[in-house]
Scaffold this motif. Structure first.
Motif, short mmCIF file in Angstrom:
data_model
loop_
_atom_site.label_atom_id
_atom_site.label_comp_id
_atom_site.label_asym_id
_atom_site.label_seq_id
_atom_site.Cartn_x
_atom_site.Cartn_y
_atom_site.Cartn_z
N ASN A 94 -5.53 6.67 -5.34
CA ASN A 94 -4.20 7.42 -4.85
C ASN A 94 -3.82 6.67 -3.65
O ASN A 94 -2.72 6.77 -3.28
N SER A 95 -4.45 5.41 -3.18
CA SER A 95 -3.99 4.70 -1.99
C SER A 95 -4.87 3.22 -1.92
O SER A 95 -5.80 3.00 -2.78
N GLY A 96 -4.67 2.44 -0.95
CA GLY A 96 -5.23 1.12 -0.88
C GLY A 96 -6.66 1.28 -0.50
O GLY A 96 -7.41 0.61 -0.88
N THR A 97 -6.68 2.23 0.38
CA THR A 97 -8.18 2.22 1.19
C THR A 97 -9.30 2.62 -0.16
O THR A 97 -10.33 2.39 -0.23
N ALA A 128 -8.10 -9.21 8.73
CA ALA A 128 -8.06 -8.50 7.66
C ALA A 128 -7.56 -6.90 8.03
O ALA A 128 -8.15 -6.44 8.79
N PHE A 129 -6.96 -6.48 6.91
CA PHE A 129 -7.00 -4.93 6.91
C PHE A 129 -6.76 -4.43 5.65
O PHE A 129 -6.41 -4.91 4.47
N HIS A 130 -8.24 -3.69 5.22
CA HIS A 130 -8.29 -3.19 3.59
C HIS A 130 -8.10 -1.71 3.67
O HIS A 130 -8.79 -1.06 2.78
N GLY A 131 -7.94 -0.89 4.74
CA GLY A 131 -7.72 0.57 4.82
C GLY A 131 -8.44 1.21 5.75
O GLY A 131 -9.16 0.46 6.75
N ARG A 132 -8.74 2.66 5.82
CA ARG A 132 -9.12 3.15 7.00
C ARG A 132 -10.42 4.15 6.67
O ARG A 132 -11.03 4.82 7.61
N ILE A 184 -10.40 -11.04 0.13
CA ILE A 184 -9.21 -11.57 1.09
C ILE A 184 -7.90 -11.22 0.74
O ILE A 184 -7.70 -10.87 -0.47
N GLU A 185 -7.12 -10.90 1.47
CA GLU A 185 -5.47 -10.81 1.23
C GLU A 185 -4.81 -12.18 1.19
O GLU A 185 -4.99 -12.96 2.14
N PRO A 186 -4.40 -12.58 0.00
CA PRO A 186 -3.68 -13.78 -0.20
C PRO A 186 -2.62 -14.05 1.04
O PRO A 186 -2.46 -15.08 1.25
N GLY A 189 -1.10 -8.80 5.74
CA GLY A 189 0.00 -8.07 6.26
C GLY A 189 -0.10 -7.57 7.78
O GLY A 189 0.60 -8.19 8.61
N GLU A 190 -1.04 -6.71 8.02
CA GLU A 190 -1.15 -6.15 9.16
C GLU A 190 -1.64 -7.31 10.16
O GLU A 190 -1.39 -7.46 11.51
N GLY A 191 -2.42 -8.52 9.71
CA GLY A 191 -2.97 -9.65 10.58
C GLY A 191 -1.72 -10.35 10.94
O GLY A 191 -1.88 -11.26 11.59
N GLU A 219 -4.29 -7.17 -2.93
CA GLU A 219 -2.77 -7.47 -2.81
C GLU A 219 -1.87 -5.83 -2.74
O GLU A 219 -0.93 -5.82 -3.22
N VAL A 220 -2.69 -5.24 -1.89
CA VAL A 220 -2.06 -3.90 -1.60
C VAL A 220 -0.61 -4.00 -1.00
O VAL A 220 0.11 -3.31 -1.37
N GLN A 221 -0.54 -4.98 -0.03
CA GLN A 221 0.81 -5.29 0.64
C GLN A 221 1.63 -6.45 0.09
O GLN A 221 2.87 -6.26 -0.15
C1 PLP Z 1 -3.78 -5.17 2.57
C2 PLP Z 1 -4.02 -3.65 2.69
N1 PLP Z 1 -5.07 -3.21 2.00
C3 PLP Z 1 -5.36 -1.96 2.04
C4 PLP Z 1 -4.41 -1.01 2.95
C5 PLP Z 1 -4.78 0.29 2.88
O1 PLP Z 1 -4.02 0.94 1.95
P1 PLP Z 1 -3.71 2.74 2.27
O2 PLP Z 1 -3.03 2.87 3.63
O3 PLP Z 1 -2.86 3.12 1.05
O4 PLP Z 1 -4.98 3.40 2.14
C6 PLP Z 1 -3.46 -1.53 3.40
C7 PLP Z 1 -2.28 -0.75 4.18
O5 PLP Z 1 -1.56 -1.07 4.81
C8 PLP Z 1 -3.23 -2.96 3.35
O6 PLP Z 1 -2.00 -3.47 3.79
#
Ligand code: PLP
Length: 396
Positions: A94-97, A128-132, A184-186, A189-191, A219-221
């Motif tokens: 349901n989400s990126g995290t 990096a940002f991969h979620g919470r 890794i994020e290619p 985004g948040e970074g 590749e969430v973002q």
């Molecule tokens: C690269 C990346 N990974 C993971 C997530 C987490 O996704 P979500 O907020 O849907 O859990 C985000 C959210 O900004 C993101 O930008």
């Protein structure tokens, strides 16, 4: 007294009641040009007629059935993704995290099943940002996200952002016989819209291949057409073993996915993972519509054309406002303006000018418009950003 909505967000004093294309209507009747698109979520803008149709058609038929049954809409979307990518198999979240959680589990299980249970260490990167979720914050590792939430999930090594040769050498040196995967994020985004150079993604693929390490792309973002290719890694001509997707794939309906090769996914047998809502008929019906539209080569060519137009305008904006902006960065419609003032101040000046943008780390203002933003809205966006920048150097 604590607000009734848990105060975990620094919210702008704006509430929207309707969206149409790249525009949002606020409660007070003002219209805002939306260059944030829900932080890269509303890939086709607000209230796209085909997405509304797909959602309402499905809503009239069937909302939810458990994953203990076959879900035809899920099967269709998985087939579409497999057909269009490196992947052989897909799990829906349901989400990126949640996608990050499964990516971590899948990579570890792969090595466990290969008789190497000690290969559990995942290399991730600064910024990096991969979620919470607890796994995702441990993966990203930044103090801001992890402070107070320990003990953290062990098994992550954090390296500097690998944008140069030293970065590559550092990854090579960090890979040991306990390394499970590189995540890794290619494009971060948040970074701050930081791109991993194509050479580096290729080098990373080689390094992973030669050491038996799995390569996970987040590749969430940056995925789902945002850069003018269906997925950002396609620019480098290499593919991952596992990929996390979310945001744009649902066009605003909560949906995420983990895509994987048959080999990487081999440990994920019946009972090893699950989700009540992941892959529900509503999300997958919308996801199939989004995927069909954004994967069309003609649509992606339009994204690239619009991106070039926008970028050209942004370059002149930077030239006109050197006190406010330093440079344009990014790929496709995942754009960033490196700012001199705090990006939060630029975002606020944008509110006053009726344009919505998003701040990121590294002093960057993010511009993530709908992928189908009309050319006239790009022109209007540039006018409004110009107004916002002018107010900033008047007050500087
Ligand atoms: C690269 C990346 N990974 C993971 C997530 C987490 O996704 P979500 O907020 O849907 O859990 C985000 C959210 O900004 C993101 O930008």
């Amino acid at each position: 007294m604590i607000p009734t909505v848990l105060p975990t967000y620094n919210r702008a004093p704006l509430a929207f009641i309707k969206g149409e294309g790249s525009w949002l209507l606020a409660e007070d009747g003002r219209r805002y040009l939306d260059l944030g698109a829900g932080i890269a979520v509303n890939a086709l803008g607000h209230a796209h007629p085909e997405l509304v149709q797909a959602l309402t058609d499905q809503a009239a038929k069937l909302w939810h059935v458990s994953n203990i049954y076959i879900i035809p809409e899920q099967q269709l979307l998985a087939d579409m993704l497999v057909d269009r990518t490196f992947a052989d198999s897909v799990f829906f979240t349901n989400s990126g995290t949640e996608a990050a959680e499964l990516a971590i589990k899948m990579a570890r299980k792969f090595h466990f099943d290969a008789g190497q249970p000690d290969r559990s260490e995942i290399i991730a990167f600064e910024g990096a940002f991969h979620g919470r979720s607890t796994g995702a914050i441990a993966a990203a590792g930044s103090e801001k996200m992890v402070k107070g939430f320990g003990p953290l999930m062990p098994g992550f090594t954090h390296l500097k952002w690998p944008g140069n040769d030293q970065g590559h050498d550092a990854i090579r040196a960090a890979i040991t016989n306990q390394t499970c995967a590189v995540m890794i994020e290619p494009i971060q985004g948040e970074g701050g819209i930081r791109m991993v150079p194509v050479q580096c993604l290729k080098g990373l693929r080689d390094l992973c291949d030669s050491t038996g390490t799995l390569l996970i792309f987040d590749e969430v973002q940056c995925g789902m057409g945002r850069t003018g290719r269906l997925f950002a890694h396609e620019w480098a001509g290499v593919s991952p073993d596992i990929m996390m997707v979310a945001k744009g794939i649902g066009g605003g309906f909560p949906l995420g996915a983990v895509l994987a090769t048959e080999r990487a996914a081999s440990g994920m047998t019946a009972g090893t993972h699950g989700s009540t809502y992941g892959g529900n008929p509503l999300g997958c019906a919308v996801g199939a519509k989004v995927t069909g539209i954004v994967s069309d080569p003609a649509f992606l060519a339009e994204v690239a054309r619009k991106a070039a137009l926008f970028r050209q305008g942004l370059e002149s904006l930077v030239a006109r406002h050197p006190q406010v902006f330093e440079a344009v960065r990014g790929e496709g419609l995942m754009l960033g303006l490196k700012c001199k003032p705090a990006p939060g101040d630029v975002v606020k000046a944008g509110y006053a000018a009726g344009v919505l943008t998003v701040a990121a780390a590294d002093n960057v203002l993010r511009l993530l418009p709908a992928l189908n933003i009309p050319d006239e809205d790009i022109a209007e966006a540039l006018t409004r950003l110009d107004q916002a920048a002018s107010t900033l150097h008047q007050t500087a």
